[in-house]
Motif scaffolding. Structure first.
Motif, PDB file in Angstrom:
ATOM      1  N   ARG A   1      -2.239  -0.433  -8.584  1.00 37.10           N
ATOM      2  CA  ARG A   1      -2.013  -1.536  -9.512  1.00 37.10           C
ATOM      3  C   ARG A   1      -2.291  -2.902  -8.912  1.00 37.10           C
ATOM      4  O   ARG A   1      -2.580  -3.862  -9.630  1.00 37.10           O
ATOM      5  CB  ARG A   1      -0.562  -1.516 -10.011  1.00 37.10           C
ATOM      6  CG  ARG A   1      -0.292  -0.445 -11.050  1.00 37.10           C
ATOM      7  CD  ARG A   1       1.102  -0.626 -11.640  1.00 37.10           C
ATOM      8  NE  ARG A   1       1.253  -1.892 -12.314  1.00 37.10           N
ATOM      9  CZ  ARG A   1       2.357  -2.647 -12.241  1.00 37.10           C
ATOM     10  NH1 ARG A   1       3.377  -2.260 -11.524  1.00 37.10           N
ATOM     11  NH2 ARG A   1       2.412  -3.792 -12.884  1.00 37.10           N
TER      12      ARG A   1
ATOM     13  N   HIS B   1      10.458  -0.548  -8.489  1.00 36.35           N
ATOM     14  CA  HIS B   1       9.199  -0.103  -7.893  1.00 36.35           C
ATOM     15  C   HIS B   1       9.438   1.158  -7.083  1.00 36.35           C
ATOM     16  O   HIS B   1       9.484   1.115  -5.856  1.00 36.35           O
ATOM     17  CB  HIS B   1       8.622  -1.199  -6.983  1.00 36.35           C
ATOM     18  CG  HIS B   1       7.917  -2.262  -7.738  1.00 36.35           C
ATOM     19  ND1 HIS B   1       6.630  -2.637  -7.498  1.00 36.35           N
ATOM     20  CD2 HIS B   1       8.319  -3.029  -8.776  1.00 36.35           C
ATOM     21  CE1 HIS B   1       6.271  -3.596  -8.325  1.00 36.35           C
ATOM     22  NE2 HIS B   1       7.289  -3.854  -9.114  1.00 36.35           N
TER      23      HIS B   1
ATOM     24  N   GLY C   1       9.227   4.415  -4.930  1.00 32.51           N
ATOM     25  CA  GLY C   1       8.218   4.868  -3.968  1.00 32.51           C
ATOM     26  C   GLY C   1       7.913   3.831  -2.921  1.00 32.51           C
ATOM     27  O   GLY C   1       7.310   4.105  -1.904  1.00 32.51           O
ATOM     28  N   SER C   2       8.344   2.614  -3.129  1.00 31.12           N
ATOM     29  CA  SER C   2       8.043   1.582  -2.153  1.00 31.12           C
ATOM     30  C   SER C   2       9.201   1.440  -1.180  1.00 31.12           C
ATOM     31  O   SER C   2      10.345   1.635  -1.544  1.00 31.12           O
ATOM     32  CB  SER C   2       7.839   0.265  -2.886  1.00 31.12           C
ATOM     33  OG  SER C   2       8.332  -0.783  -2.135  1.00 31.12           O
TER      34      SER C   2
ATOM     35  N   ILE D   1       2.227  -1.946  -1.710  1.00 29.37           N
ATOM     36  CA  ILE D   1       3.292  -1.667  -2.670  1.00 29.37           C
ATOM     37  C   ILE D   1       2.844  -0.553  -3.614  1.00 29.37           C
ATOM     38  O   ILE D   1       3.527   0.446  -3.792  1.00 29.37           O
ATOM     39  CB  ILE D   1       3.640  -2.930  -3.481  1.00 29.37           C
ATOM     40  CG1 ILE D   1       4.150  -4.014  -2.547  1.00 29.37           C
ATOM     41  CG2 ILE D   1       4.650  -2.613  -4.564  1.00 29.37           C
ATOM     42  CD1 ILE D   1       5.555  -3.832  -2.079  1.00 29.37           C
ATOM     43  N   GLU D   2       1.683  -0.741  -4.209  1.00 27.18           N
ATOM     44  CA  GLU D   2       1.171   0.236  -5.166  1.00 27.18           C
ATOM     45  C   GLU D   2      -0.321  -0.052  -5.287  1.00 27.18           C
ATOM     46  O   GLU D   2      -0.731  -0.828  -6.142  1.00 27.18           O
ATOM     47  CB  GLU D   2       1.811  -0.025  -6.546  1.00 27.18           C
ATOM     48  CG  GLU D   2       2.639   1.101  -7.069  1.00 27.18           C
ATOM     49  CD  GLU D   2       3.238   0.725  -8.406  1.00 27.18           C
ATOM     50  OE1 GLU D   2       2.958   1.430  -9.371  1.00 27.18           O
ATOM     51  OE2 GLU D   2       3.944  -0.286  -8.478  1.00 27.18           O
ATOM     52  N   ARG D   3      -1.124   0.529  -4.427  1.00 35.16           N
ATOM     53  CA  ARG D   3      -2.536   0.149  -4.401  1.00 35.16           C
ATOM     54  C   ARG D   3      -3.232   0.338  -5.744  1.00 35.16           C
ATOM     55  O   ARG D   3      -4.140  -0.390  -6.094  1.00 35.16           O
ATOM     56  CB  ARG D   3      -3.284   0.917  -3.293  1.00 35.16           C
ATOM     57  CG  ARG D   3      -4.748   0.532  -3.158  1.00 35.16           C
ATOM     58  CD  ARG D   3      -4.896  -0.950  -2.818  1.00 35.16           C
ATOM     59  NE  ARG D   3      -6.274  -1.422  -2.853  1.00 35.16           N
ATOM     60  CZ  ARG D   3      -6.832  -2.046  -3.893  1.00 35.16           C
ATOM     61  NH1 ARG D   3      -6.129  -2.251  -4.997  1.00 35.16           N
ATOM     62  NH2 ARG D   3      -8.078  -2.475  -3.837  1.00 35.16           N
TER      63      ARG D   3
END
Ligand code: SF4
Ligand code: SF4
Ligand code: SF4
Lengths: 225, 757
Positions: free
Chosen positions: A47, A196, A198-199, A43-45
């Motif tokens: 974070r 979110h 970009g995911s 998802i967002e490495r």
């Protein structure tokens, strides 16, 4: 023999540990050896270590098939949406653009669209899909609705998704915390995506629920450098 | 002289690691296997059951084995792709002799010549310097049969006390603590006991990457209502969704446990009856904990006071619980104390020896458990017997047909063995499936020691980085080329089955050992014809010991899909032979009998009571501070295994995580001017390395992490410290002080290397 109708595919991103066993196992499938049809998304490495496995959702009314100008994408009687048929597919990529889940991919080298067919080579002979068999956290599960209810009392399966005005019902179920189930008619994917950016994967829990508590609160806040 | 014969790059060019990927018959969809062989994964301590597809003496794929009870078909990426190591281009198929004149440093020789040369060199060293001038290093991935034979080979054939194994880098802190507290070292429960428990405490275990199958047990437990407490300096994939995260500063675990126990005592959350009737030593522990107020505990551990209180409340008030730990708390110069701290929490709660209540230590290596029970550990004889105990020595000498006084005494740990090489006391070395040049801390020292040896022989199937120094390399066997037993994380003895024959002149490792014994002129006791015969002797040797395997047979393993030890052939209570003991899945059940307590209680001490041990906090040796203000910690990634001898040769696993990365918190990265993907240099008091940064908020801001699977300039073990626990001698891999700075690019020695090298 076709895939028995009562067997369903369930995805629980809350369980996924990002190990990629599914990706590695998918390359062993007999219909597309060497190439994985499952994708694993962070998802967002920066974070979180939250990952989401993405397979074909096997929609009841597949948008990819509806937009295919060559009528190359077939849905079998048991609800499996197949990869494009070789003699028909013109590799135009319409399906890639149309699928709200972002699943189909055109393989330039082979000039064909390929995607997860729920291990048709295995499910059609009574075996489980490779990825669901190996998934060590059982974030991918293949079985009956009764089994999942018994094994996962705190989670609920959901197979209706909203993308703006479009609502889609799928053969693949996403598991969400039980408390979050039954809110509205299905999961509002486009709403979650805005939170979110970009995911490309759906968000399956509300802030403050168990699924991402540790990260939401930043447990390292008080550590000074 | 055990220097590397030619430039490293020349050796790599010939012997790899090269990548094996799906190709040829493995990529074809039309090729049917001739047979499926039920066996297990060759990697971690969980030993997942799987089936190998075999055709034309080649492993061509895998198929899940869904009936095997531990993993039910589940596998991690390593287990899925393990089949790609068979028929690998790097596979050693002849013996090799060191030859600086050869462009690649080694010359292929007939197997018999390799064996003869090894025997002659070892004999020469022993004649001039005594039997103890030769050391033996074993591996915890060997089958139990092989480890048994290796221990016997060192002590009976070579008559040296100096044998140890790479389990020294893995399980020994847990083992020592278990022995001190329970009198026996084994996970006490099958993992199924986790499902249905109220609270699970995971201390220093990145289960998602190091023992992925265990995650499913955690998640099942959570679905049934269990709360998860995860203690780790990193938010590991399993910690992401826990109920309580304890972000402990590396090396402060014993303090955390003391603080939690203090709160349990203060609030009356201990099981007084259990403590009074089943344990001894609680008062000293309580007295020690008294000083660990929540404020002080928080100060030392870096865990917020409210989280410490929450942990104590959940753990203290639960009616059922499971606690397990792994290297995160054990890889420390205070590792035994850390592990004792967890055991004190378990004993104080009284929740052990019952269904849904358990305690476990996670075995890292394939046969970490069996490998340490049957005699390749410096101080142990088969069956978990003590090499210094005259009675135990007599029993084993009897089985081996030798005089007890000819049996050497205790040796030293693997690191100390290298110090003895450095001191010139040990001049010849033989190793099997151990790669200390990558896996031991401060590995620059290890390389210098290897260079000092008069003679070094390595038995392995790939030329690992340590074997570059060998005078002779003997080609051993891959996992699928031999049969035997291993003992997995739960204490379940399982069977490895042979799928293919060894290629070329390679031999099963036990044959290699026996050939060496024959060439040394001491074949007595080394004439087994197959692993089953070795196992039969092992059963007799272990009989009456704590690790009693005497009731286990290959057939019973097959029938029950594994047998938990102890499994008796003779009722320990009455001495009557039992036809079919089922094994012991759960230890310490009330009323259970063991050969030490003889009915006095469930624990393995003469009075049958468990021991509380004061688990004292000591700060790490080589801590963060001064010029080295940041904590460096190390560990694994899911697609690689240990020193990477096997996994760095498997293409898809290398693709998944090609190179080591420096995990660093965004705040620290910003302070140091490092962005995601930048090159960064980490430096400790011993060495430095340059690698790419992975900026992520999932690690304590005062700590950086580097995985350890790579050799040479990519090896973090050149940086780690060789400080060892005084009891277990495990090295302190999990913490040392470091400093970090941005680098302009990769150093030239890295820039030219393939990812896996
Ligand atoms: S169901 Fe089969 S084809 Fe689809 S992602 Fe899983 S392994 Fe791949
Ligand atoms: S195998 Fe399961 S846990 Fe691993 S990445 Fe795939 S879905 Fe996630
Ligand atoms: S490495 Fe461990 S978890 Fe992975 S498949 Fe092998 S035994 Fe199972």
């Amino acid at each position: 023999m076709a895939k028995p109708d009562h067997l369903q595919f369930f995805i629980d991103p809350g369980r996924c540990i990002g190990c990629q066993a599914c990706v590695q196992a998918c390359t062993e499938c007999d219909t597309h050896r060497g190439t994985s049809m499952i994708h694993l998304e962070f998802i967002e490495r920066g974070r979180s270590v939250q990952t989401v496995p993405v397979v074909c959702m096997h929609c009841e009314q597949p948008t990819c098939a509806e937009v295919c100008p060559a009528d190359a994408i077939k849905r079998t009687g048991d609800g499996i949406v197949q990869s494009a048929r070789k003699p028909r597919c013109i590799a135009c990529g319409n399906c890639v653009l149309a699928c709200p889940f972002g699943v189909p991919e055109v393989y330039e080298d082979r000039q064909i669209m390929m995607k997860c067919d729920m291990c048709y080579d295995r499910t059609s002979v009574g075996k489980k899909p490779m990825c669901a068999t190996v998934c060590p956290s059982q974030a991918l599960f293949f079985g009956t609705l009764e089994q999942i209810e018994q094994l996962r009392p705190r989670s609920a399966p959901l197979n209706r998704f909203r993308f703006g005005a479009q609502t889609i019902t799928t053969r693949v179920h996403i598991m969400i915390p039980r408390g979050d189930a039954g809110r509205g008619d299905g999961l509002d994917v486009s709403g979650a995506l805005q939170k979110h950016p970009g995911s490309r994967a759906p968000r399956t829990s509300q802030p403050g629920t168990v699924a991402d508590r540790a990260v939401e609160q930043d447990p390292f806040e008080e550590i000074s450098l | 002289m055990a220097t590397v014969p030619v430039d490293d790059r020349q050796i790599i060019r010939r012997y790899g690691p090269h990548l094996s990927s799906m190709a040829g018959v493995r990529l074809s969809t039309s090729v049917e296997p001739e047979r499926l062989v039920k066996t297990h994964c060759c990697f971690c301590g969980q030993q997942c059951g799987l089936q190998l597809k075999v055709r034309d003496n080649q492993v061509i794929g895998f198929e899940p084995w869904e009936e095997f009870p531990f993993n039910r078909g589940m596998l991690c990426p390593k287990g899925i792709k393990r089949y790609l190591q068979g028929s690998h281009p790097d596979r050693l198929t002849t013996a090799l002799r060191r030859d600086p004149a050869d462009p690649h440093g080694f010359r292929a020789v007939p197997y018999e010549e390799g064996v003869r040369a090894t025997a002659e060199a070892l004999a020469r060293i022993q004649q001039s310097h005594g039997p103890a001038a030769v050391g033996v290093l074993g591996g915890a991935s060997l089958t139990t049969e092989k480890t048994y034979l290796l221990g016997k080979f060192a002590r009976v054939c070579l008559q040296t006390p100096f044998i140890d194994y790479n389990g020294r880098l893995c399980m020994v802190s847990a083992g020592a603590a278990n022995k001190k507290a329970f009198g026996i070292d084994r996970t006490t429960n099958p993992w199924s006991d986790m499902v249905g428990t109220e609270v699970i405490w995971v201390a220093g275990s990145n289960v998602a990457e190091c023992s992925p199958i265990t995650t499913n047990y955690l998640w099942q437990a959570r679905e049934q209502g269990a709360r998860l407490i995860m203690q780790d300096p990193r938010i590991t994939p399993a910690a992401r969704t826990c109920d309580l995260y304890l972000p402990v500063k590396p090396g402060r675990d014993a303090a955390l446990f003391a603080g939690v126990l203090a709160l349990m005592i203060e609030n009356g959350w201990v099981d007084e009856e259990f403590i009074a009737t089943r344990t001894v030593g609680f008062d000293q522990v309580a007295a020690y904990c008294r000083d660990w107020t929540p404020a002080r505990t928080a100060e030392v551990t870096g865990v917020p006071e409210r989280s410490i209180r929450q942990a104590a409340e959940w753990w203290g008030q639960a009616r059922s619980s499971f606690l397990f730990h792994a290297r995160g708390i054990e890889h420390h110069s205070n590792g035994v104390q850390n592990a004792l701290g967890t055991i004190n929490l378990v004993l104080a709660s009284g929740r052990i020896g019952k269904p849904k209540c358990g305690y476990g230590t996670i075995v890292g290596q394939g046969n970490g458990q069996g490998g340490r029970e049957h005699g390749q550990k410096a101080d142990q004889l088969p069956g978990w017997r003590d090499i210094a105990n005259p009675e135990h020595r007599r029993h084993i000498a009897g089985v081996w047909g030798i005089d007890e006084k000819d049996l050497p005494g205790p040796g030293v740990d693997a690191y100390e063995l290298f110090r003895k090489i450095d001191a010139g006391e040990i001049r010849g070395l033989i190793s099997i499936c151990f790669n200390p040049k990558v896996s031991l801390p401060d590995s620059g020292f290890i390389t210098r020691c290897l260079e000092k040896l008069d003679f070094y022989a390595a038995i392995d199937f790939f030329l690992n980085d340590t074997a570059w120094h060998a005078d002779v390399v003997l080609p051993g066997s891959l996992h699928e080329e031999d049969e035997g037993t291993v003992t997995q994380v739960e204490g379940r003895v399982i069977k490895i089955n042979k799928a293919v024959e060894c290629p070329g002149e390679a031999r099963e490792d036990w044959r290699v050992l026996q050939d060496l014994a024959a060439a040394l002129g001491r074949p007595h006791g080394f004439t087994f014809r197959n692993p089953r015969e070795i196992f039969e002797e092992l059963r007799r040797a272990s009989k009456g010991g704590v690790a009693d395997y005497s009731g286990i047979t290959y057939e019973k393993i097959e029938r029950q899909m594994g047998v938990f030890w102890p499994c008796y052939s003779e009722d320990p209570e009455t001495g009557q032979s039992v036809a079919d003991h089922p094994g012991t899945p759960r230890l310490f059940e009330p009323g259970s009998f063991n050969p030490v307590a003889r009915g006095a209680g469930p624990f393995y001490f003469p009075d049958g009571k468990a021991r509380f041990n004061v688990a004292e906090y000591r700060p790490p040796v080589d801590d963060a501070g001064g010029d080295y203000p940041i904590y460096l910690t190390t560990g694994r990634v899911v697609s690689q295994f240990l020193s990477g001898t096997q996994t760095r040769r498997i293409g898809p696993l290398v693709d998944q995580y090609p190179e080591p990365r420096l995990e660093i918190h965004p705040r620290l990265a910003e302070k140091l001017g490092i962005r995601d993907g930048d090159w960064a240099t980490v430096e400790t008091r011993r060495a430095s390395m340059t690698l790419r940064a992975l900026v992520a908020a999932t690690i304590r801001p005062d700590t950086v992490f580097v995985p350890y699977h790579w050799p040479g300039p990519k090896s973090v073990n050149r940086l780690t410290v060789a400080a060892q626990d005084p009891i277990s001698k495990i090295p302190q891999y999990k913490v040392c002080g470091c400093r970090v700075r941005r680098a302009e690019g990769p150093p030239s020695e890295i820039a030219g290397l393939e990812p896996q090298q």
